[in-house]
Design a protein around this motif. Sequence first.
Motif, PDB file in Angstrom:
ATOM      1  N   GLU B 106       1.084  -1.207   0.376  1.00 27.52           N
ATOM      2  CA  GLU B 106      -0.102   0.175   0.242  1.00 27.52           C
ATOM      3  C   GLU B 106       0.953   1.484  -0.120  1.00 27.52           C
ATOM      4  O   GLU B 106       0.612   2.356  -0.349  1.00 27.52           O
ATOM      5  N   TRP B 107       1.706   1.615   0.614  1.00 25.57           N
ATOM      6  CA  TRP B 107       2.875   2.313   0.771  1.00 25.57           C
ATOM      7  C   TRP B 107       3.207   2.535  -0.754  1.00 25.57           C
ATOM      8  O   TRP B 107       4.072   3.773  -1.007  1.00 25.57           O
ATOM      9  N   LEU B 108       3.826   1.454  -1.314  1.00 26.98           N
ATOM     10  CA  LEU B 108       4.931   1.706  -2.041  1.00 26.98           C
ATOM     11  C   LEU B 108       3.477   2.398  -3.335  1.00 26.98           C
ATOM     12  O   LEU B 108       4.753   2.701  -4.805  1.00 26.98           O
ATOM     13  N   LYS B 109       2.238   1.892  -3.804  1.00 25.03           N
ATOM     14  CA  LYS B 109       1.143   2.332  -4.767  1.00 25.03           C
ATOM     15  C   LYS B 109       1.012   3.903  -4.162  1.00 25.03           C
ATOM     16  O   LYS B 109       1.618   4.075  -4.917  1.00 25.03           O
ATOM     17  N   GLN B 110       1.198   4.170  -2.826  1.00 23.55           N
ATOM     18  CA  GLN B 110       0.731   5.407  -2.277  1.00 23.55           C
ATOM     19  C   GLN B 110       2.614   6.105  -3.179  1.00 23.55           C
ATOM     20  O   GLN B 110       1.603   7.728  -3.590  1.00 23.55           O
ATOM     21  N   TYR B 111       3.155   6.266  -2.483  1.00 21.00           N
ATOM     22  CA  TYR B 111       4.932   7.082  -3.127  1.00 21.00           C
ATOM     23  C   TYR B 111       5.498   6.743  -3.680  1.00 21.00           C
ATOM     24  O   TYR B 111       6.072   7.210  -4.657  1.00 21.00           O
ATOM     25  N   GLY B 112       5.388   5.309  -4.625  1.00 21.78           N
ATOM     26  CA  GLY B 112       5.941   5.130  -5.707  1.00 21.78           C
ATOM     27  C   GLY B 112       7.025   4.396  -5.350  1.00 21.78           C
ATOM     28  O   GLY B 112       7.604   3.943  -4.326  1.00 21.78           O
TER      29      GLY B 112
END
Lengths: 147, 174
Positions: B106-112
């Motif tokens: 989720e974090w990597l989706k949000q921040y790239g």
Amino acid sequence: MKRIILFLMVLLFSSTASSVTVEVYEFTDKQHESLYKKMITELRCLVCQNQNLADSNAELAVDLRAKTYKLVTEDKTEQEIINWMTEKYGDFVLYKPQLNSKTYLLWGGPFLLGFLSIIGLIIFVKKQKTTVEIEPEDLKKAQELLK
Amino acid sequence: MKKLIPFVLFMILMLLLYIGLSLDPKEVPSPFINKPAPEFATYDLYKNDIKISKQKMLGQVWLLNVFASWCYSCRAEHQVITEFTKNHQTVVIGLNYKDATEDAKEWLKQYGNPYDFVAVDKDGDIGIEYGVYGVPETFIIDKKGIVRHKNIGPVNRDSLQQTIIPLVKKLEAE
């Protein structure tokens, strides 16, 4: 009165309870247990820095306690555990620095200072003892005055 | 001469205080510098069949960036890492330290996701092997698998421009 005593006792125990670490490890060997306890009080928690592993509830401290438990039960000696820890976190993880080329001054410093101050003291005392040379003329004058 | 002694003592004291104050107690010198990076073997966050290990990385310069979704300062750092990967071919592996799989995704989706691989370290075992004590941390590892630099705390633009990029360029030329 009884109530007050009871209240004080509760206070006493509540303060000790908060410093007890959360997880409980079982030891079959008494020596393992004492080594484990010794190690976690001598190793520093790197996140909180001024607490040892035993006192800290930081996640890293919990992990490192688990690691210490594992190493202890694997029959590792104190030196082996210290080596394992310093390999990963450096000498800083130890509250008691090891004796090596970097810490000679730290360990030897107090002795060196003590030695130097003794020498200083001896020189000072010797200086105090030296009698003042009085010129013969002055001595004569003094003797005449005292007559 | 006698008047000089207190002055000299004063200067020595000042020097010691200066050294003491200029040291940063938060920055523990890493014992890994110029030593072989610890072995590890794990899998990729997205593709479980992709195995990531130190052995596989031999022969190239790579960065190991320890991050987690629960780490606030990682967010600011993430932009800098992303900038780096846009301008440089160097492989950057993200070590997802003590994180839940879903949170990390989720974090990597949000921040790239700037990473070439995202190595999973759910229990923090790899972190312990690498002496990680504060996330984020970034290691630069050379072609022979030797740790050449460790950045403790978030990488900022200054440390990227002044330390990391010049060192990576130097190591890639070796």
